[in-house]
Scaffold this motif. Structure first.
Motif, PDB file in Angstrom:
ATOM      1  N   ASN A  92       0.936  -1.369   0.062  1.00 22.37           N
ATOM      2  CA  ASN A  92       0.057   0.020   0.107  1.00 22.37           C
ATOM      3  C   ASN A  92       0.936   1.315  -0.091  1.00 22.37           C
ATOM      4  N   ALA A 120      -5.051  -1.230   2.806  1.00 24.20           N
ATOM      5  CA  ALA A 120      -5.413  -0.492   3.846  1.00 24.20           C
ATOM      6  C   ALA A 120      -5.829   1.022   3.540  1.00 24.20           C
ATOM      7  N   LEU A 122      -4.358   3.569   1.989  1.00 24.76           N
ATOM      8  CA  LEU A 122      -3.651   4.665   2.104  1.00 24.76           C
ATOM      9  C   LEU A 122      -3.406   5.640   0.854  1.00 24.76           C
ATOM     10  N   VAL A 174      -4.751   0.073   9.422  1.00 24.10           N
ATOM     11  CA  VAL A 174      -3.697   0.351   9.841  1.00 24.10           C
ATOM     12  C   VAL A 174      -3.496   0.681  11.189  1.00 24.10           C
ATOM     13  N   THR A 175      -4.545   0.589  12.025  1.00 27.75           N
ATOM     14  CA  THR A 175      -4.573   0.689  13.426  1.00 27.75           C
ATOM     15  C   THR A 175      -4.340  -0.574  14.191  1.00 27.75           C
ATOM     16  N   ASP A 179      -1.516  -5.989  11.142  1.00 30.71           N
ATOM     17  CA  ASP A 179      -1.573  -5.499   9.745  1.00 30.71           C
ATOM     18  C   ASP A 179      -0.705  -4.529   9.268  1.00 30.71           C
ATOM     19  N   LEU A 180      -0.347  -3.655  10.242  1.00 30.26           N
ATOM     20  CA  LEU A 180       0.661  -2.552   9.868  1.00 30.26           C
ATOM     21  C   LEU A 180       2.150  -3.416   9.746  1.00 30.26           C
ATOM     22  N   LEU A 183       2.171  -4.580   6.132  1.00 30.60           N
ATOM     23  CA  LEU A 183       2.496  -3.678   5.177  1.00 30.60           C
ATOM     24  C   LEU A 183       4.096  -3.285   5.336  1.00 30.60           C
ATOM     25  N   LEU A 198       5.284   5.066   5.538  1.00 31.92           N
ATOM     26  CA  LEU A 198       4.238   4.149   5.571  1.00 31.92           C
ATOM     27  C   LEU A 198       3.594   4.796   7.153  1.00 31.92           C
ATOM     28  N   ARG A 199       4.324   4.940   7.884  1.00 34.49           N
ATOM     29  CA  ARG A 199       3.755   5.249   9.451  1.00 34.49           C
ATOM     30  C   ARG A 199       3.250   6.738   9.312  1.00 34.49           C
ATOM     31  N   ALA A 202      -0.075   6.412   7.463  1.00 34.87           N
ATOM     32  CA  ALA A 202      -0.907   5.262   8.381  1.00 34.87           C
ATOM     33  C   ALA A 202      -1.469   6.127   9.475  1.00 34.87           C
TER      34      ALA A 202
END
Length: 311
Positions: A92, A120, A122, A174-175, A179-180, A183, A198-199, A202
């Motif tokens: 993502n 997710a 994004l 993403v929460t 799952d995070l 990714l 990504l962070r 997210a």
């Protein structure tokens, strides 16, 4: 293509010049009869390099040394195979929004975005990210997405998005730390900037979650599209998704999406979504084709780092 061919193609088309570690691993797997035999016990769609490497990374395995990688995979093959069977490559990459932005910003505003293969979600926030096209900054905030644009001027502003929704066979949250972590595992090992991105992305999505539904890109698309507000321009879009879809379903999807109101934006491998005529792609790696309503507009790099508009 044989499994060995798939790994060699990945090394040549995608990893070369972008991820030295994955280029080495792909070439090593392509000539390793024992690893190839194990991969061939999986369904064809589950043998792809990104999936294998991501599962190994998720488990904390080595991806910087082919010998250590090989030993790790052979010692843990049953659990690796089990993970590969139930997971999918769901990269993502928010950076792809930088390549999409010139098209999205030029459409009648405001927009109702519907992403197929959203992971997710994004890429549903092109209005929330900042963009740097050379010395031109568009928008503010984090993350800042860098892209080299050729043949078109950067957009003057970000689009206005009033509705955002995604469809995926396995939507991610993403929460959810698990799952995070998946990714993160799908990001190539040398790409620290993409992990930071990504962070940041997210955090944007987590503060205002999109509507993400589990469903099929053909069977469930019309009902979700019908939920978009009537006073906004519906945009159905997708990036690097169709290569994972069987050819018959790809054809059904492209026939369906053309019947929906609004616009269709595709950013795909031309092998998965062919076009009648295309100019030669730029040198320096694999490129997708960015298209609006079936009309090809530009070559784009896989993570949104560059976009070259056709003359």
């Amino acid at each position: 293509m044989t499994t060995a061919d798939i790994y060699l193609a990945f090394a040549d088309r995608e990893a070369r010049g972008v991820s030295p570690a994955y280029e080495r691993l792909s070439r090593a797997v392509a000539r390793d009869e024992e690893l190839l035999a194990l991969l061939d016990t999986l369904p064809p769609a589950k043998r792809q390099p990104n999936l294998l490497f991501g599962v190994v990374r998720l488990g904390g395995g080595p991806v910087d040394d082919p010998a250590a990688f090989r030993a790790y995979v052979l010692a843990r093959w049953p659990e690796i195979a089990a993970q590969m069977r139930v997971r999918a490559t769901q990269t993502n990459e928010a950076g792809r929004c930088a390549a999409l932005l010139p098209v999205l910003a030029a459409l009648p505003q405001p927009l109702a975005l519907l992403e197929v293969g959203a992971s997710a979600g994004l890429c549903l926030y092109p209005d929330r990210y900042a963009y740097r096209y050379g010395d031109r900054l568009v928008g503010d905030g984090e993350p800042v997405l860098d892209c080299v644009l050729t043949g078109v001027a950067p957009p003057a502003r970000r689009p206005e998005v009033v509705w955002r929704a995604g469809l995926d066979v396995n939507p991610l949250d993403v929460t959810d730390p698990a799952d995070l972590a998946w990714l993160d595992a799908l990001i190539w090992p040398e790409h620290r900037h993409r992990r930071e991105r990504l962070r940041a992305a997210a955090a944007v999505a987590g503060s205002d979650p999109p509507l993400l539904l589990r469903g099929d890109l053909v069977d469930d698309l019309p009902a979700l599209a019908a939920r978009a507000p009537a006073d906004a321009t519906l945009v159905v879009f997708h990036s690097s998704v169709l290569y994972q879809v069987p050819p018959a379903r790809r054809s059904a999807f492209t026939a369906l999406v053309g019947t929906l109101p609004g616009h269709w934006v595709a950013n795909e491998d031309p092998a998965a979504l062919p076009h009648a005529t295309l100019p030669e792609p730029p040198a320096g790696g694999f490129h997708n084709v960015l298209a609006l309503d079936g009309r090809p507009l530009a070559w784009t790099r896989g993570h949104g780092q560059a976009a070259t508009w056709f003359a």
